[in-house]
Enzyme design. Sequence first.
Site, PDB file in Angstrom:
ATOM      1  N   SER A  46      83.572  51.014 -10.075  1.00 56.19           N
ATOM      2  CA  SER A  46      84.676  50.134 -10.466  1.00 56.19           C
ATOM      3  C   SER A  46      85.673  50.885 -11.328  1.00 56.19           C
ATOM      4  CB  SER A  46      84.080  48.973 -11.261  1.00 56.19           C
ATOM      5  OG  SER A  46      85.093  48.266 -11.926  1.00 56.19           O
ATOM      6  N   TYR A  78      78.203  45.654 -18.209  1.00 57.90           N
ATOM      7  CA  TYR A  78      78.524  45.788 -16.780  1.00 57.90           C
ATOM      8  C   TYR A  78      79.227  47.121 -16.525  1.00 57.90           C
ATOM      9  CZ  TYR A  78      81.027  45.473 -12.409  1.00 57.90           C
ATOM     10  OH  TYR A  78      81.534  45.786 -11.167  1.00 57.90           O
ATOM     11  N   LYS A 138      77.889  50.840 -14.541  1.00 56.37           N
ATOM     12  CA  LYS A 138      78.537  51.589 -13.448  1.00 56.37           C
ATOM     13  C   LYS A 138      78.681  53.059 -13.847  1.00 56.37           C
ATOM     14  CE  LYS A 138      78.918  48.273 -10.590  1.00 56.37           C
ATOM     15  NZ  LYS A 138      78.138  48.292  -9.345  1.00 56.37           N
TER      16      LYS A 138
HETATM   17  P1  NAD Z   1      78.596  39.850  -5.069  1.00 50.59           P
HETATM   18  O1  NAD Z   1      77.857  39.274  -6.217  1.00 50.59           O
HETATM   19  O2  NAD Z   1      79.348  38.938  -4.189  1.00 50.59           O
HETATM   20  O3  NAD Z   1      77.607  40.708  -4.164  1.00 50.59           O
HETATM   21  C1  NAD Z   1      76.460  41.339  -4.657  1.00 50.59           C
HETATM   22  C2  NAD Z   1      75.329  41.004  -3.710  1.00 50.59           C
HETATM   23  O4  NAD Z   1      74.139  41.666  -4.131  1.00 50.59           O
HETATM   24  C3  NAD Z   1      74.990  39.507  -3.679  1.00 50.59           C
HETATM   25  O5  NAD Z   1      74.866  39.107  -2.341  1.00 50.59           O
HETATM   26  C4  NAD Z   1      73.650  39.397  -4.412  1.00 50.59           C
HETATM   27  O6  NAD Z   1      72.878  38.330  -3.924  1.00 50.59           O
HETATM   28  C5  NAD Z   1      73.051  40.760  -4.117  1.00 50.59           C
HETATM   29  N1  NAD Z   1      72.125  41.275  -5.142  1.00 50.59           N
HETATM   30  C6  NAD Z   1      72.327  41.373  -6.476  1.00 50.59           C
HETATM   31  N2  NAD Z   1      71.260  41.957  -7.058  1.00 50.59           N
HETATM   32  C7  NAD Z   1      70.374  42.250  -6.076  1.00 50.59           C
HETATM   33  C8  NAD Z   1      69.103  42.857  -6.045  1.00 50.59           C
HETATM   34  N3  NAD Z   1      68.489  43.272  -7.159  1.00 50.59           N
HETATM   35  N4  NAD Z   1      68.484  43.014  -4.851  1.00 50.59           N
HETATM   36  C9  NAD Z   1      69.077  42.581  -3.711  1.00 50.59           C
HETATM   37  N5  NAD Z   1      70.279  41.996  -3.681  1.00 50.59           N
HETATM   38  C10 NAD Z   1      70.921  41.836  -4.849  1.00 50.59           C
HETATM   39  O7  NAD Z   1      79.557  40.984  -5.662  1.00 50.59           O
HETATM   40  P2  NAD Z   1      80.717  41.800  -4.954  1.00 50.59           P
HETATM   41  O8  NAD Z   1      81.992  41.366  -5.554  1.00 50.59           O
HETATM   42  O9  NAD Z   1      80.543  41.776  -3.497  1.00 50.59           O
HETATM   43  O10 NAD Z   1      80.419  43.246  -5.525  1.00 50.59           O
HETATM   44  C11 NAD Z   1      79.684  44.198  -4.800  1.00 50.59           C
HETATM   45  C12 NAD Z   1      79.577  45.462  -5.612  1.00 50.59           C
HETATM   46  O11 NAD Z   1      80.886  45.929  -5.926  1.00 50.59           O
HETATM   47  C13 NAD Z   1      78.865  45.307  -6.940  1.00 50.59           C
HETATM   48  O12 NAD Z   1      78.119  46.470  -7.204  1.00 50.59           O
HETATM   49  C14 NAD Z   1      79.992  45.187  -7.922  1.00 50.59           C
HETATM   50  O13 NAD Z   1      79.625  45.607  -9.210  1.00 50.59           O
HETATM   51  C15 NAD Z   1      81.014  46.133  -7.321  1.00 50.59           C
HETATM   52  N6  NAD Z   1      82.388  45.839  -7.733  1.00 50.59           N
HETATM   53  C16 NAD Z   1      82.890  44.596  -7.520  1.00 50.59           C
HETATM   54  C17 NAD Z   1      84.188  44.306  -7.916  1.00 50.59           C
HETATM   55  C18 NAD Z   1      84.784  42.935  -7.716  1.00 50.59           C
HETATM   56  O14 NAD Z   1      85.780  42.615  -8.328  1.00 50.59           O
HETATM   57  N7  NAD Z   1      84.224  42.087  -6.872  1.00 50.59           N
HETATM   58  C19 NAD Z   1      84.971  45.292  -8.524  1.00 50.59           C
HETATM   59  C20 NAD Z   1      84.425  46.562  -8.717  1.00 50.59           C
HETATM   60  C21 NAD Z   1      83.115  46.812  -8.305  1.00 50.59           C
HETATM   61  C1  UD1 Z   2      87.681  42.198 -14.055  1.00 50.43           C
HETATM   62  C2  UD1 Z   2      86.568  42.809 -14.850  1.00 50.43           C
HETATM   63  C3  UD1 Z   2      86.380  44.261 -14.447  1.00 50.43           C
HETATM   64  C4  UD1 Z   2      86.174  44.382 -12.940  1.00 50.43           C
HETATM   65  C5  UD1 Z   2      87.385  43.743 -12.256  1.00 50.43           C
HETATM   66  C6  UD1 Z   2      87.253  43.830 -10.767  1.00 50.43           C
HETATM   67  C7  UD1 Z   2      86.745  41.521 -16.921  1.00 50.43           C
HETATM   68  C8  UD1 Z   2      87.058  41.574 -18.387  1.00 50.43           C
HETATM   69  N1  UD1 Z   2      86.882  42.674 -16.253  1.00 50.43           N
HETATM   70  O1  UD1 Z   2      88.854  42.876 -14.399  1.00 50.43           O
HETATM   71  O2  UD1 Z   2      85.266  44.813 -15.115  1.00 50.43           O
HETATM   72  O3  UD1 Z   2      86.062  45.733 -12.572  1.00 50.43           O
HETATM   73  O4  UD1 Z   2      87.473  42.380 -12.674  1.00 50.43           O
HETATM   74  O5  UD1 Z   2      87.715  42.734 -10.114  1.00 50.43           O
HETATM   75  O6  UD1 Z   2      86.353  40.494 -16.383  1.00 50.43           O
HETATM   76  N2  UD1 Z   2      93.630  36.359 -16.110  1.00 50.43           N
HETATM   77  C9  UD1 Z   2      94.264  35.227 -16.576  1.00 50.43           C
HETATM   78  N3  UD1 Z   2      93.623  34.033 -16.456  1.00 50.43           N
HETATM   79  C10 UD1 Z   2      92.383  33.905 -15.882  1.00 50.43           C
HETATM   80  C11 UD1 Z   2      91.746  35.061 -15.403  1.00 50.43           C
HETATM   81  C12 UD1 Z   2      92.404  36.281 -15.539  1.00 50.43           C
HETATM   82  O7  UD1 Z   2      95.379  35.297 -17.102  1.00 50.43           O
HETATM   83  O8  UD1 Z   2      91.844  32.790 -15.822  1.00 50.43           O
HETATM   84  C13 UD1 Z   2      94.333  37.666 -16.183  1.00 50.43           C
HETATM   85  C14 UD1 Z   2      93.614  38.714 -16.994  1.00 50.43           C
HETATM   86  O9  UD1 Z   2      93.983  38.664 -18.340  1.00 50.43           O
HETATM   87  C15 UD1 Z   2      94.095  39.996 -16.296  1.00 50.43           C
HETATM   88  C16 UD1 Z   2      94.284  39.573 -14.834  1.00 50.43           C
HETATM   89  O10 UD1 Z   2      94.421  38.158 -14.877  1.00 50.43           O
HETATM   90  O11 UD1 Z   2      95.327  40.411 -16.803  1.00 50.43           O
HETATM   91  C17 UD1 Z   2      93.129  39.928 -13.929  1.00 50.43           C
HETATM   92  O12 UD1 Z   2      91.920  39.428 -14.486  1.00 50.43           O
HETATM   93  P1  UD1 Z   2      90.526  39.478 -13.686  1.00 50.43           P
HETATM   94  O13 UD1 Z   2      90.707  38.907 -12.328  1.00 50.43           O
HETATM   95  O14 UD1 Z   2      89.491  38.845 -14.558  1.00 50.43           O
HETATM   96  O15 UD1 Z   2      90.267  41.027 -13.496  1.00 50.43           O
HETATM   97  P2  UD1 Z   2      90.209  42.204 -14.597  1.00 50.43           P
HETATM   98  O16 UD1 Z   2      90.260  41.669 -15.963  1.00 50.43           O
HETATM   99  O17 UD1 Z   2      91.212  43.220 -14.195  1.00 50.43           O
END
Ligand code: NAD
Ligand code: UD1
Length: 335
Positions: free
Chosen positions: A124, A149, A153
């Site tokens: 991330s 979190y 990572k």
């Molecule tokens: P998500 O929660 O939708 O998907 C994660 C999946 O992993 C879920 O289906 C959950 O049931 C499964 N899971 C969790 N722990 C497990 C375990 N111990 N064994 C088996 N399955 C397990 O999340 P996502 O948004 O799809 O994110 C996927 C990956 O990307 C994560 O590693 C997350 O940290 C990373 N990531 C997500 C974002 C974001 O904004 N969504 C941003 C940066 C990184």
């Molecule tokens: C969040 C996570 C970050 C992760 C990223 C990926 C936090 C603090 N950080 O980042 O670790 O990697 O998602 O998707 O959660 N905002 C509002 N109102 C809301 C929600 C958000 O104004 O109800 C604003 C926030 O202040 C920010 C922007 O929207 O400026 C995006 O927020 P968000 O979607 O939570 O993502 P990040 O904070 O960038």
Amino acid sequence: MKVLVTGGLGYIGSHTCVELLQENNEVVVLDNLSNAKVEVKDKIKQITNKDIKFYLGDMIDEELLDKIFTEEKIDAVIDFAAYKAVGESVQKPIEYYTNNVSTVLVLLKQMKKHNVKRIVFSSSATVYGDPEHVPIKETDKTGNTTNPYGTSKLFVEQILKDLYKSDNTWDIAILRYFNPIGAHPSGLIGEAPNGIPANLMPYIAKVASGELECLSVFGNDYPTKDGTGVRDYIHVVDLAKGHIKALDKLQKEKSGLYIYNLGTGTGYSVLDLVTTFEKVNNVKVNYKIVERRPGDIAECFADPTKAKEELNWQATLSIEDMCRDAYHFIIKNKK
Ligand code: NAD
Ligand code: UD1
């Protein structure tokens, strides 16, 4: 290729399964359903007309992983399985480090045992902490994460670097995602957080659909164009395609450890997202300005040049596409 996708029924995992199947790969999914529904498996089939092999279980379960690697001839792993709620991670550090770090060690141990040495890892942009400048390059400083979190990572990235140092026959891609939003254009899969969403786009979509009353905009006094936070929003389908390109790269190169930013390179403010969402979907999003959210940064967006040059990958979908597809998914799945 036969690919094990851990966490493959989750938000980003399910979109990646679709892309993998559409590129004629075989897909094996391990998911414990802690943040996903089993129906997603059928939705993936509805979109692709192809089946995935599904194992219900936890990645901490070493015997299960041993069984999967014994039964399936896995060529590569994409690891999505993790917890991802930043706020919750501050309350539950033990659970977060166990699920986001210990499980990866179990996975890597079994991969090594079965001589499967190709892995794509979901990292991330949070590993950059409060960036010194934008756009952010892969070579920029990481660290100073402010919650378990983000630190989890960072730890896994270090573990992968140490692993590669110990044995350079591994093929490792670390993908640092910026802010994935949107949903598959079919409206069949998308982001469906339980309860009140912590992230911006799902919150906006629920205000627009009437499920929530009003969006709180966290601060309008940042040094940005309109004072609200700026982020690099990327369509989840573009992001999913980035994984296919990363796998291609690992297959083509002899071995290596590669790190890529996956973002669009463009920053949008909170108010940009609100107004675009309103325009594209012809709906009203009520909002009010409130205090800054603790721990938030002003601006975060990627320099995606490295992924373009080395992976031949580039985000193609616009902020309008992201807003339209996110809302389509919410409306289609409204109970
Ligand atoms: P998500 O929660 O939708 O998907 C994660 C999946 O992993 C879920 O289906 C959950 O049931 C499964 N899971 C969790 N722990 C497990 C375990 N111990 N064994 C088996 N399955 C397990 O999340 P996502 O948004 O799809 O994110 C996927 C990956 O990307 C994560 O590693 C997350 O940290 C990373 N990531 C997500 C974002 C974001 O904004 N969504 C941003 C940066 C990184
Ligand atoms: C969040 C996570 C970050 C992760 C990223 C990926 C936090 C603090 N950080 O980042 O670790 O990697 O998602 O998707 O959660 N905002 C509002 N109102 C809301 C929600 C958000 O104004 O109800 C604003 C926030 O202040 C920010 C922007 O929207 O400026 C995006 O927020 P968000 O979607 O939570 O993502 P990040 O904070 O960038």
